[in-house]
Design a protein around this motif. Structure first.
Motif, PDB file in Angstrom:
ATOM      1  N   VAL A 208       0.856  -1.174   0.000  1.00  0.00           N
ATOM      2  CA  VAL A 208       0.000   0.000   0.000  1.00  0.00           C
ATOM      3  C   VAL A 208       0.895   1.228   0.000  1.00  0.00           C
ATOM      4  N   HIS A 209       0.539   2.196  -0.833  1.00  0.00           N
ATOM      5  CA  HIS A 209       1.294   3.443  -0.937  1.00  0.00           C
ATOM      6  C   HIS A 209       0.474   4.555  -0.293  1.00  0.00           C
ATOM      7  N   ILE A 210       1.085   5.221   0.700  1.00  0.00           N
ATOM      8  CA  ILE A 210       0.413   6.325   1.401  1.00  0.00           C
ATOM      9  C   ILE A 210       1.348   7.522   1.383  1.00  0.00           C
ATOM     10  N   CYS A 211       0.920   8.605   0.748  1.00  0.00           N
ATOM     11  CA  CYS A 211       1.810   9.753   0.619  1.00  0.00           C
ATOM     12  C   CYS A 211       1.046  11.032   0.935  1.00  0.00           C
ATOM     13  N   TYR A 212       1.720  12.140   0.740  1.00  0.00           N
ATOM     14  CA  TYR A 212       1.106  13.457   0.918  1.00  0.00           C
ATOM     15  C   TYR A 212       0.792  14.095  -0.424  1.00  0.00           C
ATOM     16  N   GLY A 213       0.754  13.274  -1.479  1.00  0.00           N
ATOM     17  CA  GLY A 213       0.264  13.734  -2.767  1.00  0.00           C
ATOM     18  C   GLY A 213       1.328  14.120  -3.767  1.00  0.00           C
ATOM     19  N   TYR A 214       0.900  14.200  -5.007  1.00  0.00           N
ATOM     20  CA  TYR A 214       1.752  14.656  -6.095  1.00  0.00           C
ATOM     21  C   TYR A 214       2.279  16.067  -5.823  1.00  0.00           C
ATOM     22  N   GLY A 215       3.315  16.428  -6.575  1.00  0.00           N
ATOM     23  CA  GLY A 215       3.903  17.744  -6.395  1.00  0.00           C
ATOM     24  C   GLY A 215       3.150  18.846  -7.110  1.00  0.00           C
ATOM     25  N   ILE A 216       1.831  18.908  -6.908  1.00  0.00           N
ATOM     26  CA  ILE A 216       1.019  19.968  -7.497  1.00  0.00           C
ATOM     27  C   ILE A 216       0.744  21.025  -6.430  1.00  0.00           C
ATOM     28  N   LYS A 217       0.370  22.225  -6.868  1.00  0.00           N
ATOM     29  CA  LYS A 217       0.254  23.357  -5.957  1.00  0.00           C
ATOM     30  C   LYS A 217      -0.727  23.082  -4.810  1.00  0.00           C
ATOM     31  N   ALA A 218      -1.859  22.458  -5.114  1.00  0.00           N
ATOM     32  CA  ALA A 218      -2.846  22.196  -4.061  1.00  0.00           C
ATOM     33  C   ALA A 218      -2.243  21.357  -2.940  1.00  0.00           C
ATOM     34  N   ASN A 219      -1.392  20.413  -3.306  1.00  0.00           N
ATOM     35  CA  ASN A 219      -0.782  19.554  -2.294  1.00  0.00           C
ATOM     36  C   ASN A 219       0.336  20.267  -1.539  1.00  0.00           C
ATOM     37  N   THR A 220       1.172  21.010  -2.254  1.00  0.00           N
ATOM     38  CA  THR A 220       2.263  21.709  -1.575  1.00  0.00           C
ATOM     39  C   THR A 220       1.714  22.802  -0.661  1.00  0.00           C
ATOM     40  N   ASP A 221       0.624  23.451  -1.076  1.00  0.00           N
ATOM     41  CA  ASP A 221      -0.007  24.446  -0.204  1.00  0.00           C
ATOM     42  C   ASP A 221      -0.544  23.778   1.067  1.00  0.00           C
ATOM     43  N   TRP A 222      -1.149  22.613   0.916  1.00  0.00           N
ATOM     44  CA  TRP A 222      -1.680  21.883   2.072  1.00  0.00           C
ATOM     45  C   TRP A 222      -0.556  21.495   3.022  1.00  0.00           C
ATOM     46  N   LYS A 223       0.546  21.010   2.469  1.00  0.00           N
ATOM     47  CA  LYS A 223       1.674  20.605   3.317  1.00  0.00           C
ATOM     48  C   LYS A 223       2.180  21.774   4.162  1.00  0.00           C
ATOM     49  N   SER A 224       2.106  22.968   3.596  1.00  0.00           N
ATOM     50  CA  SER A 224       2.617  24.137   4.327  1.00  0.00           C
ATOM     51  C   SER A 224       1.772  24.460   5.550  1.00  0.00           C
ATOM     52  N   THR A 225       0.578  23.864   5.644  1.00  0.00           N
ATOM     53  CA  THR A 225      -0.299  24.118   6.792  1.00  0.00           C
ATOM     54  C   THR A 225      -0.169  23.054   7.879  1.00  0.00           C
ATOM     55  N   LEU A 226       0.664  22.037   7.653  1.00  0.00           N
ATOM     56  CA  LEU A 226       0.697  20.874   8.542  1.00  0.00           C
ATOM     57  C   LEU A 226       1.663  21.014   9.715  1.00  0.00           C
ATOM     58  N   GLY A 227       2.395  22.125   9.755  1.00  0.00           N
ATOM     59  CA  GLY A 227       3.286  22.357  10.881  1.00  0.00           C
ATOM     60  C   GLY A 227       4.639  21.691  10.748  1.00  0.00           C
ATOM     61  N   ASP A 228       5.370  21.688  11.846  1.00  0.00           N
ATOM     62  CA  ASP A 228       6.742  21.184  11.836  1.00  0.00           C
ATOM     63  C   ASP A 228       6.818  19.666  11.879  1.00  0.00           C
ATOM     64  N   GLU A 229       5.751  19.023  12.301  1.00  0.00           N
ATOM     65  CA  GLU A 229       5.728  17.563  12.342  1.00  0.00           C
ATOM     66  C   GLU A 229       4.473  17.060  11.651  1.00  0.00           C
ATOM     67  N   TRP A 230       4.657  16.155  10.689  1.00  0.00           N
ATOM     68  CA  TRP A 230       3.525  15.548   9.989  1.00  0.00           C
ATOM     69  C   TRP A 230       3.301  14.167  10.612  1.00  0.00           C
ATOM     70  N   ARG A 231       2.262  14.029  11.408  1.00  0.00           N
ATOM     71  CA  ARG A 231       2.059  12.806  12.179  1.00  0.00           C
ATOM     72  C   ARG A 231       0.851  12.001  11.691  1.00  0.00           C
ATOM     73  N   GLN A 232       0.388  12.274  10.469  1.00  0.00           N
ATOM     74  CA  GLN A 232      -0.780  11.557   9.947  1.00  0.00           C
ATOM     75  C   GLN A 232      -0.577  10.041   9.950  1.00  0.00           C
ATOM     76  N   TYR A 233       0.638   9.610   9.647  1.00  0.00           N
ATOM     77  CA  TYR A 233       0.911   8.172   9.598  1.00  0.00           C
ATOM     78  C   TYR A 233       0.683   7.477  10.947  1.00  0.00           C
ATOM     79  N   GLU A 234       0.769   8.244  12.012  1.00  0.00           N
ATOM     80  CA  GLU A 234       0.716   7.668  13.352  1.00  0.00           C
ATOM     81  C   GLU A 234      -0.597   6.944  13.621  1.00  0.00           C
ATOM     82  N   THR A 235      -1.661   7.394  12.979  1.00  0.00           N
ATOM     83  CA  THR A 235      -2.977   6.801  13.222  1.00  0.00           C
ATOM     84  C   THR A 235      -3.158   5.487  12.480  1.00  0.00           C
TER      85      THR A 235
END
Length: 341
Positions: A208-235
């Protein structure tokens, strides 16, 4: 040790489809389009082999989009009357088809490209399919009225095609579930269950592949809102660790994912993203080897598989080619460092 592969998609040549787009339009029709898809598939198989990758794929050259390429062969879906819908929790809008009746396959979905790829490479062959939760998030439901029920219906269809792909000689079947990083509680509650239904009965390697998305603007903009630690995988990682899925592909390089979260996947093979798909800068072998070294603090060497963070589809061919070579060269360097340690 350290078998290399890409997450799945590669850029389409200009003679096949529009370039640098995630949802490109085809440049031909009918038999000419079928031949162009075949030519592009063979081109990228050769490129992956020449770059030195251990596991190759079709590059998703015969699909307009990683989800809709599967849906085009599903009855019960209306492609003629697409509607605008926010997907990935309204991160961006897309024109999506509507589910209007009970779902069933018209027949084989990916036999053409899978059998073509199997015939033309002696390497291990990986083939990607969209995961059921991500499909549910990329269509408009006008029939089932229940996300879980619809996800299970899609999982049954995915399972039919996955079993056929296994019979075609595919070595690894990977389900792409970027939605797991958006709807984390649902992913743990029923997404992994739907994923296991899609993989039911497979004896080949499952991933299974789980990522934060392709390198398109909508995804990079979203990543910029996730803070210093991306803990989505933790769940979702603990649920996947308990599952029957063999491998998990995750984003690592140039991300804010705490590397120690990989410990939550104990007992699984981990495809570690060592190539950034949100930047056209080509990684040096040293950068790739350094990322592998960080992952080795949490993943046993025999379970670590260097990979790309996500697909390379929206990139230029030259950049993608450079990143394939960097993936292989950096992995070779990591092996040399490990042997000398």
């Amino acid at each position: 040790m350290f078998e290399t592969s890409i997450a799945g998609s590669l850029p389409k040549p200009a003679w096949l489809a529009e370039t640098n787009k995630l949802w490109p339009q085809w440049m031909a029709e009918g038999d000419a389009l079928r031949q162009a898809k075949a030519d592009a598939t063979l081109l990228w198989i050769k490129a992956q082999e020449d770059a030195g990758l251990d596991i190759v794929g079709d590059g998703e050259q015969a699909r307009q989009h990683f989800v809709h390429g599967f849906l085009e062969q599903v009855e019960g879906i209306d492609f003629d009357n697409k509607v605008k819908m926010g997907i990935r929790d309204n991160r961006y809008d897309a024109m999506v088809p509507q589910v209007v009746a009970a779902l069933r396959l018209r027949g084989r979905v990916h036999a053409f490209e899978a059998q073509l790829a199997r015939t033309h490479t002696q390497k291990k062959l990986k083939f990607t399919l969209p995961g059921p939760m991500t499909i549910v998030d990329t269509v408009a439901d006008r029939f089932y009225g229940d996300k879980v029920k619809m996800a299970m219906a899609f999982a049954e269809l995915l399972n039919q095609e996955a079993l056929a792909l296994q019979a075609d000689g595919v070595d690894i079947i990977q389900f792409d579930e970027p939605a797991f990083n958006v709807y984390m509680k649902d992913a743990a509650d029923w997404g992994v269950q739907a994923l296991e239904r899609a993989a039911q009965g497979l004896t080949c390697t499952t991933a299974v592949h789980i990522c934060y998305g392709y390198g398109i603007k909508a995804n990079t903009d979203w990543k910029s809102t996730l803070g210093d630690e991306w803990r989505q995988y933790e769940t979702v990682f603990p649920a996947l660790a308990r599952s029957s899925i063999d491998q998990v592909s995750l984003e690592c390089i140039h991300s804010h994912v705490p590397p120690d979260l990989m410990k939550l996947l104990a007992g699984k093979d981990v495809m570690v993203g060592v190539i950034d798909v949100a930047s056209d800068t080509i990684e040096t072998p040293e950068e790739v080897a350094d990322t592998i070294a960080r992952a080795l603090e949490f993943v046993p060497k025999e379970r670590l598989f260097p990979c790309t963070n996500c697909g390379l589809a929206p990139m230029s061919r030259d950049v993608a080619w450079g990143k394939l070579k960097a993936l292989a060269a950096g992995t070779r360097l990591a092996k040399e460092r490990l042997a000398a340690a």
